[in-house]
Scaffold this motif. Structure first.
Motif, PDB file in Angstrom:
ATOM      1  N   TYR A  94       0.816  -1.217   0.000  1.00 24.66           N
ATOM      2  CA  TYR A  94       0.000   0.000   0.000  1.00 24.66           C
ATOM      3  C   TYR A  94       0.849   1.265   0.000  1.00 24.66           C
ATOM      4  O   TYR A  94       0.320   2.360  -0.113  1.00 24.66           O
ATOM      5  N   LYS A  96       3.174   3.913  -1.607  1.00 26.23           N
ATOM      6  CA  LYS A  96       3.397   4.366  -2.985  1.00 26.23           C
ATOM      7  C   LYS A  96       4.815   4.880  -3.190  1.00 26.23           C
ATOM      8  O   LYS A  96       5.390   4.749  -4.264  1.00 26.23           O
ATOM      9  N   LYS A 185      -4.057  -4.616 -11.584  1.00 20.77           N
ATOM     10  CA  LYS A 185      -4.757  -3.534 -10.874  1.00 20.77           C
ATOM     11  C   LYS A 185      -6.248  -3.498 -11.235  1.00 20.77           C
ATOM     12  O   LYS A 185      -7.082  -3.050 -10.445  1.00 20.77           O
ATOM     13  N   GLU A 186      -6.582  -3.965 -12.461  1.00 24.15           N
ATOM     14  CA  GLU A 186      -7.981  -3.927 -12.902  1.00 24.15           C
ATOM     15  C   GLU A 186      -8.872  -4.764 -11.973  1.00 24.15           C
ATOM     16  O   GLU A 186     -10.021  -4.410 -11.703  1.00 24.15           O
ATOM     17  N   GLU A 188      -8.388  -5.411  -8.703  1.00 19.67           N
ATOM     18  CA  GLU A 188      -8.582  -4.689  -7.442  1.00 19.67           C
ATOM     19  C   GLU A 188      -9.537  -3.506  -7.642  1.00 19.67           C
ATOM     20  O   GLU A 188     -10.402  -3.244  -6.789  1.00 19.67           O
ATOM     21  N   GLU A 189      -9.403  -2.808  -8.751  1.00 16.35           N
ATOM     22  CA  GLU A 189     -10.277  -1.650  -9.012  1.00 16.35           C
ATOM     23  C   GLU A 189     -11.727  -2.090  -9.194  1.00 16.35           C
ATOM     24  O   GLU A 189     -12.652  -1.458  -8.683  1.00 16.35           O
ATOM     25  N   ALA A 190     -11.929  -3.205  -9.894  1.00 17.53           N
ATOM     26  CA  ALA A 190     -13.292  -3.711 -10.099  1.00 17.53           C
ATOM     27  C   ALA A 190     -13.917  -4.136  -8.775  1.00 17.53           C
ATOM     28  O   ALA A 190     -15.104  -3.867  -8.506  1.00 17.53           O
ATOM     29  N   THR A 192     -13.123  -2.975  -5.797  1.00 12.79           N
ATOM     30  CA  THR A 192     -13.375  -1.757  -5.008  1.00 12.79           C
ATOM     31  C   THR A 192     -14.654  -1.066  -5.471  1.00 12.79           C
ATOM     32  O   THR A 192     -15.458  -0.594  -4.649  1.00 12.79           O
ATOM     33  N   ILE A 193     -14.865  -1.033  -6.774  1.00 14.05           N
ATOM     34  CA  ILE A 193     -16.109  -0.424  -7.312  1.00 14.05           C
ATOM     35  C   ILE A 193     -17.340  -1.206  -6.850  1.00 14.05           C
ATOM     36  O   ILE A 193     -18.396  -0.643  -6.568  1.00 14.05           O
ATOM     37  N   ASP A 194     -17.183  -2.533  -6.693  1.00 16.44           N
ATOM     38  CA  ASP A 194     -18.306  -3.372  -6.233  1.00 16.44           C
ATOM     39  C   ASP A 194     -18.554  -3.272  -4.731  1.00 16.44           C
ATOM     40  O   ASP A 194     -19.420  -3.976  -4.193  1.00 16.44           O
ATOM     41  N   LEU A 201     -10.778  -7.372   0.341  1.00 14.94           N
ATOM     42  CA  LEU A 201      -9.860  -7.344  -0.806  1.00 14.94           C
ATOM     43  C   LEU A 201      -8.665  -8.276  -0.567  1.00 14.94           C
ATOM     44  O   LEU A 201      -8.236  -9.012  -1.464  1.00 14.94           O
ATOM     45  N   LYS A 206      -6.458 -10.825  -2.922  1.00 12.42           N
ATOM     46  CA  LYS A 206      -4.998 -10.864  -2.902  1.00 12.42           C
ATOM     47  C   LYS A 206      -4.452 -12.236  -2.472  1.00 12.42           C
ATOM     48  O   LYS A 206      -3.590 -12.798  -3.142  1.00 12.42           O
TER      49      LYS A 206
END
Length: 291
Positions: A94, A96, A185-186, A188-190, A192-194, A201, A206
């Motif tokens: 996490y 960056k 990353k797609e 994890e992003e999908a 998170t959107i759900d 997560l 993961k």
């Protein structure tokens, strides 16, 4: 790809590695298996005694004490190297900026020589002169808990196990971190959107994505701990308190010249390592079936 389809080329490439493996791994195991059936002190002629060494081993209380100590040692080492390493890797995934600095710092103990680590922890646990651990306990008002950690029979085994766990925690952290950042990353992003939260997560995205790496790390760590020798041998106390199977095997074979008996213990280490691999693979395969 054409090279892989050519059987002659495949044979030429695989043969050197296979011969090296057979010569350095398979042949010594066969030799140990052979010596395990012999009564041999390294000087006189060897004499075949069948299962005599194995019967002696299974009736040896010092051997079973070393097995029990080894199980405790494995649990502590695996907890530190795999689970703490995984925890640090998740935290690092996490971050960056500056992740490279943390990776280097955590990996550093893995490149330090064994003797230096052993001496460092001997000083760390010391009571006279006061080591850092006892100094810290005194500083936080727990001076009554100060102890000679390596000499105390109640704490010696744990104190011997911690340096080995600490040594490679960073190495496994780097392995887990590399696997975690390779997750697309797609995905994890999908998630998170759900509406998936942070824990979900990790739990459902993961960890399942890196289960093959987890399986490999557990096998490496467990078999490594079952064969652990150097640090316990250097800072372990005399007697049976910190005796592991490997150190007991070494003492039987090279200190008392019971090479046949030592070889039978070596065969036991190989078999228990193979059983550990099969058990870990069976656990992960069964969980794959549940999924």
């Amino acid at each position: 790809m054409n090279v892989l389809k050519d059987k002659k080329a495949w044979f030429i490439f695989i043969t050197p590695a296979l011969l090296f493996y057979l010569g350095t791994v398979f042949v010594p195991i066969i030799q140990s298996l052979n010596y395990g059936f012999q009564d041999w002190n390294g000087i006189k002629d060897a004499r075949y005694i069948g299962l005599g060494n194995y019967i002696k081993m299974f009736n040896d209380p010092y051997f079973w004490n070393s097995v029990q100590n080894n199980l405790v040692y494995v649990v502590i080492v695996v907890l530190m190297q795999v689970f703490i390493g995984l925890f640090f890797a998740l935290l690092l995934s996490y971050i960056k900026k500056g992740a490279g600095i943390f990776r280097t710092l955590y990996y550093l103990p893995a490149v330090v020589v064994t003797v230096a680590i052993a001496q460092m922890f001997r000083n760390f646990y010391s009571l006279q002169p006061l080591g850092l651990l006892n100094m810290f306990l005194d500083w936080i008002g727990l001076g009554h808990l100060q102890s000679a950690w390596l000499s105390n029979p109640d704490t010696a085994l744990i104190a011997v196990s911690i340096p080995e766990g600490w040594r490679f925690t960073g190495m496994y952290m780097v392995i887990f971190y590399a696997a975690l950042i390779a997750i697309p990353k797609e995905i994890e992003e999908a998630a998170t959107i759900d509406g998936v939260n942070g824990w979900q997560l990790i739990r459902y995205i993961k960890l399942p994505s890196i289960k093959h790496v987890l399986s490999l790390a557990l096998i490496m760590c467990t078999t490594g701990a079952l064969r652990g020798f150097d640090i316990p041998y250097i800072i372990g106390v005399p007697g049976s308190t910190t005796e592991l199977v490997t150190t007991y095997m070494y003492k039987r074979a090279f200190s008392t010249n019971q090479y046949g008996y030592g070889s039978s213990i070596a065969v036991f280490i190989v078999i228990e390592s193979l059983l550990a691999v099969l058990l870990i693979r069976a656990i992960f395969n069964s969980r794959k079936g549940e999924a």
